[in-house]
Design an enzyme around this catalytic site. Structure first.
Site, short mmCIF file in Angstrom:
data_model
loop_
_atom_site.label_atom_id
_atom_site.label_comp_id
_atom_site.label_asym_id
_atom_site.label_seq_id
_atom_site.Cartn_x
_atom_site.Cartn_y
_atom_site.Cartn_z
N THR A 75 27.33 23.02 30.81
CA THR A 75 25.95 22.64 30.49
C THR A 75 25.22 23.84 29.87
O THR A 75 25.74 24.96 29.86
CB THR A 75 25.22 22.17 31.77
N ALA A 98 30.12 15.45 28.96
CA ALA A 98 29.29 14.76 29.95
C ALA A 98 28.56 15.81 30.77
O ALA A 98 29.17 16.81 31.18
CB ALA A 98 30.15 13.88 30.87
N HIS A 133 20.71 23.19 43.12
CA HIS A 133 22.06 23.73 42.91
C HIS A 133 22.19 25.10 43.56
O HIS A 133 21.19 25.76 43.85
CB HIS A 133 22.38 23.85 41.42
N LYS A 137 24.22 29.25 39.59
CA LYS A 137 24.08 28.43 38.38
C LYS A 137 23.28 29.16 37.31
O LYS A 137 22.20 29.69 37.58
CB LYS A 137 23.42 27.09 38.73
N THR A 144 22.52 17.40 34.27
CA THR A 144 22.37 16.06 34.86
C THR A 144 20.89 15.65 34.91
O THR A 144 20.54 14.51 34.58
CB THR A 144 22.95 16.05 36.30
N1 LIG Z 1 29.68 18.24 33.79
C1 LIG Z 1 29.97 18.39 35.11
O1 LIG Z 1 30.41 17.42 35.78
C2 LIG Z 1 29.80 19.72 35.74
C3 LIG Z 1 29.42 20.78 34.98
N2 LIG Z 1 29.38 22.05 35.50
C4 LIG Z 1 29.11 23.11 34.55
O2 LIG Z 1 30.34 23.77 34.28
C5 LIG Z 1 30.11 25.14 33.98
C6 LIG Z 1 31.01 26.01 34.86
O3 LIG Z 1 30.62 25.85 36.20
P1 LIG Z 1 31.31 26.72 37.36
O4 LIG Z 1 32.78 26.57 37.31
O5 LIG Z 1 30.57 26.37 38.60
O6 LIG Z 1 30.91 28.19 36.89
P2 LIG Z 1 31.68 29.57 37.20
O7 LIG Z 1 30.71 30.65 36.88
O8 LIG Z 1 32.28 29.51 38.55
O9 LIG Z 1 32.88 29.57 36.12
C7 LIG Z 1 32.72 29.86 34.78
C8 LIG Z 1 33.90 30.70 34.34
O10 LIG Z 1 33.91 30.86 32.94
C9 LIG Z 1 34.37 32.18 32.68
N3 LIG Z 1 34.10 32.62 31.31
C10 LIG Z 1 33.26 33.61 30.87
N4 LIG Z 1 33.35 33.73 29.52
C11 LIG Z 1 34.27 32.82 29.13
C12 LIG Z 1 34.81 32.47 27.86
N5 LIG Z 1 34.44 33.08 26.74
N6 LIG Z 1 35.71 31.46 27.81
C13 LIG Z 1 36.11 30.84 28.95
N7 LIG Z 1 35.64 31.14 30.17
C14 LIG Z 1 34.73 32.11 30.26
C15 LIG Z 1 33.68 32.98 33.74
O11 LIG Z 1 34.28 34.25 33.88
P3 LIG Z 1 33.38 35.50 34.40
O12 LIG Z 1 32.93 35.12 35.77
O13 LIG Z 1 34.35 36.63 34.34
O14 LIG Z 1 32.23 35.61 33.43
C16 LIG Z 1 33.89 32.11 34.96
O15 LIG Z 1 35.13 32.34 35.58
C17 LIG Z 1 28.61 25.35 34.12
O16 LIG Z 1 28.00 25.23 32.86
C18 LIG Z 1 28.18 24.18 35.03
O17 LIG Z 1 26.83 23.80 34.84
C19 LIG Z 1 29.67 22.29 36.81
C20 LIG Z 1 30.02 21.25 37.63
C21 LIG Z 1 30.12 19.88 37.18
O1 LIG Z 2 26.51 24.06 37.78
C1 LIG Z 2 26.84 23.16 38.58
O2 LIG Z 2 27.32 23.42 39.68
C2 LIG Z 2 26.66 21.76 38.15
N1 LIG Z 2 26.30 21.53 36.92
C3 LIG Z 2 26.13 20.28 36.29
C4 LIG Z 2 24.72 20.12 35.76
O3 LIG Z 2 24.15 21.09 35.22
O4 LIG Z 2 24.17 19.02 35.85
C5 LIG Z 2 26.64 19.13 37.12
C6 LIG Z 2 26.57 19.30 38.60
O5 LIG Z 2 25.30 18.96 39.05
C7 LIG Z 2 26.98 20.66 39.09
#
Ligand SMILES: NC(=O)C1=CN([C@@H]2O[C@H](COP(=O)(O)OP(=O)(O)OC[C@H]3O[C@@H](n4cnc5c(N)ncnc54)[C@H](OP(=O)(O)O)[C@@H]3O)[C@@H](O)[C@H]2O)C=CC1
Ligand SMILES: O=C(O)C1=N[C@H](C(=O)O)C[C@H](O)C1
Length: 237
Positions: A75, A98, A133, A137, A144
């Protein structure tokens, strides 16, 4: 299916577990600049991007140029969404974005639209969206919450925009709260002096988001075009 995980943080790890349980192989766990990798040598069937807002556009368009279908849940990058879909179509690739991949939230989206239709014209009720959240985040409001607001705006004759925190008469306020360890809670409320109506979705873990992303990856393999989670769920529900 061979899956590339673009982003290997909280979501990348949750997706890995579910994908492996469903018989898929993880061939890349990307945590840095995608240019450092020769994707064409990895036989990737689908890439799943849950990375960071500043990396998502480059990650997904790099895959389109190598004809790798992309499922994206990251997102906070959506100012570039139209540009990304244009590149996807030019490259004859495939894309699903999504704001929330959980089946429960996608049902909640439908409930929100229905309630918004019913409440259109009920001007004594003030509309508000709240999202909560975890404190790690990076973006606010959540993707969402933005989807929920956009769906209400489509149904409501008086609301034109959403606004973080305080809103004017023709805007929907989104209140974004950050509390340790909360996976994602979204509430849409309509409040008058007489009563309140609220609908709420609470994610108890990240499993729902991860399963939805893997279902989307299984669905999009070998397809061409720009799709939504509604297309994926139509073939499951
Ligand atoms: N659509 C959905 O259903 C959902 C969406 N999300 C979204 O997903 C995203 C990730 O969430 P989450 O896993 O909790 O976040 P995290 O911060 O746990 O994970 C993100 C990862 O991406 C890494 N990263 C940094 N730069 C890059 C790059 N250039 N290419 C690839 N990876 C990179 C980070 O590394 P480092 O820490 O070293 O920077 C980190 O390990 C967020 O935008 C969140 O809002 C989350 C849950 C559900
Ligand atoms: O960052 C998260 O954790 C999440 N991100 C998504 C969002 O921005 O809506 C989906 C979910 O709520 C978890």
């Amino acid at each position: 299916m061979k899956i590339a995980l673009l982003g290997y943080g909280k979501m990348g790890k949750a997706i890995e577990e579910i994908a492996k349980n469903r018989g898929h192989e993880i061939v890349l766990k990307l945590e840095e600049d995608i240019s450092n990798y020769e994707l064409e040598k990895m036989n990737i069937d689908v890439a799943i991007d849950f990375s960071v807002p500043k990396a998502a556009f480059k990650n997904i368009t790099t895959c389109f140029k190598k004809n790798i279908p992309v499922v994206c849940g990251t997102t906070g990058w959506l100012d570039d969404y139209e540009k990304a879909t244009k590149i996807c179509k030019e490259e004859h690739s495939a894309f699903i974005y999504a704001s929330n991949f959980s089946v429960g939230v996608n049902l909640f989206f439908e409930l929100n639209k229905k309630l918004a239709q019913m409440m259109n014209g009920m001007d004594d009720y003030k509309i508000e969206i709240e999202e909560i959240h975890h404190t790690e985040k990076q973006d606010a409001p959540s993707g969402t919450a933005i989807s929920l607001a956009q769906d209400i705006i489509t149904e409501n004759d008086r609301k034109e925009r959403w606004q973080l925190d305080h809103a004017t008469e023709n805007e929907i306020p989104i209140m974004a709260k950050r509390i340790d360890d909360v996976n994602g809670t979204h509430t849409v409320s309509y409040k008058s002096n007489i009563d309140s109506i609220e609908i709420m979705h609470t994610a108890h873990s990240r499993q729902g988001f991860a399963l939805g992303a893997v279902l989307a990856a299984e669905w999009i393999k070998d397809k061409e075009g720009v799709f939504t989670m509604k297309d994926v769920l139509a073939s499951h529900l």
